[in-house]
Motif scaffolding. Structure first.
Motif, PDB file in Angstrom:
ATOM      1  N   ASP A  40       0.945  -1.171   0.055  1.00  0.00           N
ATOM      2  CA  ASP A  40       0.001  -0.071  -0.053  1.00  0.00           C
ATOM      3  C   ASP A  40       0.780   1.402   0.144  1.00  0.00           C
ATOM      4  OD1 ASP A  40      -2.223  -1.519   0.302  1.00  0.00           O
ATOM      5  OD2 ASP A  40      -2.125  -1.568   2.355  1.00  0.00           O
ATOM      6  N   LEU A  41       2.048   1.189   1.004  1.00  0.00           N
ATOM      7  CA  LEU A  41       2.942   2.291   0.871  1.00  0.00           C
ATOM      8  C   LEU A  41       3.383   2.727  -0.494  1.00  0.00           C
ATOM      9  CD1 LEU A  41       4.602   1.918   4.518  1.00  0.00           C
ATOM     10  CD2 LEU A  41       3.061   3.836   3.730  1.00  0.00           C
ATOM     11  N   HIS A 326      -4.365  10.509   5.371  1.00  0.00           N
ATOM     12  CA  HIS A 326      -3.000  10.754   4.771  1.00  0.00           C
ATOM     13  C   HIS A 326      -1.992  10.913   6.038  1.00  0.00           C
ATOM     14  CE1 HIS A 326      -5.727  12.803   1.902  1.00  0.00           C
ATOM     15  NE2 HIS A 326      -4.516  12.551   1.083  1.00  0.00           N
ATOM     16  N   GLU A 327      -2.478  11.300   7.175  1.00  0.00           N
ATOM     17  CA  GLU A 327      -1.444  11.243   8.522  1.00  0.00           C
ATOM     18  C   GLU A 327      -1.097  10.002   8.649  1.00  0.00           C
ATOM     19  OE1 GLU A 327      -1.737  12.389  13.330  1.00  0.00           O
ATOM     20  OE2 GLU A 327      -3.095  13.139  11.731  1.00  0.00           O
ATOM     21  N   LEU A 331       2.578   8.216   8.586  1.00  0.00           N
ATOM     22  CA  LEU A 331       3.115   7.525  10.171  1.00  0.00           C
ATOM     23  C   LEU A 331       3.713   6.152   9.661  1.00  0.00           C
ATOM     24  CD1 LEU A 331       3.444   7.495  12.904  1.00  0.00           C
ATOM     25  CD2 LEU A 331       1.202   6.837  13.385  1.00  0.00           C
ATOM     26  N   ALA A 332       3.038   5.218   8.720  1.00  0.00           N
ATOM     27  CA  ALA A 332       3.167   4.016   8.663  1.00  0.00           C
ATOM     28  C   ALA A 332       4.369   4.054   7.745  1.00  0.00           C
ATOM     29  CB  ALA A 332       2.066   3.512   7.565  1.00  0.00           C
ATOM     30  N   ALA A 333       4.648   4.903   7.064  1.00  0.00           N
ATOM     31  CA  ALA A 333       6.088   5.230   6.430  1.00  0.00           C
ATOM     32  C   ALA A 333       7.413   5.520   7.093  1.00  0.00           C
ATOM     33  CB  ALA A 333       5.891   6.135   5.081  1.00  0.00           C
ATOM     34  N   GLN A 337       8.942   5.148  13.968  1.00  0.00           N
ATOM     35  CA  GLN A 337       7.870   5.400  14.882  1.00  0.00           C
ATOM     36  C   GLN A 337       6.812   4.364  14.923  1.00  0.00           C
ATOM     37  OE1 GLN A 337       6.230   9.507  15.288  1.00  0.00           O
ATOM     38  NE2 GLN A 337       7.705  10.089  13.463  1.00  0.00           N
ATOM     39  N   ALA A 338       6.701   3.754  13.565  1.00  0.00           N
ATOM     40  CA  ALA A 338       5.695   2.820  13.668  1.00  0.00           C
ATOM     41  C   ALA A 338       5.916   1.532  13.136  1.00  0.00           C
ATOM     42  CB  ALA A 338       4.794   3.437  12.564  1.00  0.00           C
ATOM     43  N   MET A 339       5.165   0.528  13.595  1.00  0.00           N
ATOM     44  CA  MET A 339       5.211  -0.841  13.067  1.00  0.00           C
ATOM     45  C   MET A 339       3.797  -1.023  12.198  1.00  0.00           C
ATOM     46  SD  MET A 339       7.658  -2.954  13.742  1.00  0.00           S
ATOM     47  CE  MET A 339       7.192  -4.677  14.236  1.00  0.00           C
TER      48      MET A 339
END
Length: 345
Positions: A40-41, A326-327, A331-333, A337-339
């Motif tokens: 998706d990213l 969008h946020e 964040l996912a990218a 910070q993110a899993m």
């Protein structure tokens, strides 16, 4: 209904679309949670995944759960209001691969959120989705929608571990400690692995892997000695999983795996293969296995989550409402910070 659509690189929009018609064998589900995956990213950041280029607006999302809204006339075994995990894969059941028990290679597969076919196969990041009843697996009311949406990535991990054969008493290293890598570690622990090594170049996912069972963590960007120790004597690890999509990671797997050991490639490799010691596959008589999606492991994954056999909660970084999509993608990218980040409706 509200529908997330990727029109091209960095062009993600929320559009209003009419509801789809419902056939007799189908179920209408109100989507509640959708995980953002690496593919998706890629679609969002680049407008493509490898050779699969967005040619028309694409709804992403293949990690999803929701609530049954409406049943087709022929559907049995489900009830309106029921919570369900959504299997994103619909195979044909009649091609040579389906008949051979390899439905993950179905020649006519429909898989949520993919531009690999034309017309594109639309995903689950929308307010409602219509799908075959067989793709809906009921889950307990006590299971959160966010945890139920882990069914798909956990199925990928279970399939990878199944590809490796018996792990009882074996040492396992996972190179690439993102969500799939962490789930592979958890699945390997469930399968009886005695040592679980997580390797990555970022501290944050390694810390999460430590919480879910890793017995050793290696930051490859600064701890070359730890990796070097695993390569001594032609390799010390019984089974290595490449989960980062990097030739450098694959090289580390090949070097660390002992003679007659097993390397399982889970990631989609990109970049240059220069320096990757492919010849060691022959020299050490390694078993080199690819692992693609899943077959019947999706049902297993949902069952394990429903019974609490695996706790995936440490992997969930944040769930954001669709209005903040969008946020959520930004964040996912950010691996620092993110899993796993989810979009909710």
């Amino acid at each position: 209904m509200r529908n997330c659509e990727i029109h091209g690189a960095r062009d993600l929009r929320i559009a209003d679309r009419p509801a789809e018609p419902l056939a007799a064998h189908q179920v209408r589900v109100g989507v509640k949670a959708v995980g953002i995956c690496g593919s998706d990213l890629h679609y969002y950041q680049h407008g493509r995944v490898g050779d699969f280029v967005i040619r028309a607006p694409l709804t992403p999302g293949h990690e999803a759960s929701g609530q049954v809204l409406e049943l087709g006339a022929q559907v049995q075994g489900l009830q309106p209001g029921q919570r369900v995990a959504l299997n994103p894969s619909r195979s044909c059941g009649v091609c040579r691969f389906c008949r051979a028990g390899a439905a993950n290679h179905c020649e006519n597969v429909h898989f949520f959120g993919s531009a690999s076919k034309w017309p594109h196969m639309q995903g689950a990041m929308r307010e409602q989705v219509v799908l075959d009843a067989a793709q809906c697996i009921a889950v307990p009311d006590a299971l959160s929608y966010e945890v139920a949406a882990f069914g798909e990535p956990l199925a990928v991990a279970l399939h990878a571990v199944r590809q490796a054969g018996s792990l009882l008493g074996k040492s396992v290293m996972v190179v690439g400690a993102g969500p799939i890598g962490a789930l592979v570690l958890m699945a390997a622990r469930l399968a009886g692995a005695s040592a679980l090594i997580a390797a990555d170049i970022v501290d944050q996912p390694l810390a999460v892997c430590a919480r879910v069972g890793a017995t050793m963590s290696i930051n490859l960007s600064r701890d070359a000695a730890a990796l070097q120790a695993l390569t001594q004597g032609r390799g010390q690890v019984d089974v290595c999983f490449e989960v980062s999509g990097s030739h450098a990671a694959l090289a580390n797997c090949i070097r660390a795996t002992r003679p007659c050991g097993t390397v399982v490639q889970v990631g989609s490799l990109g970049g240059s293969s220069e320096g990757c010691p492919f010849n060691q596959i022959m020299v050490k008589s390694l078993h080199y296995i690819g692992s693609f999606r899943f077959v019947d492991e999706y049902a297993w994954a949902v069952d394990y989550l429903s019974r609490g056999l695996l706790d995936v909660a440490p992997l969930l970084t944040q769930a954001l409402p669709v209005e903040r999509v969008h946020e959520a993608f930004a964040l996912a990218a950010d691996r620092h910070q993110a899993m796993k980040v989810m979009v909710t409706f």
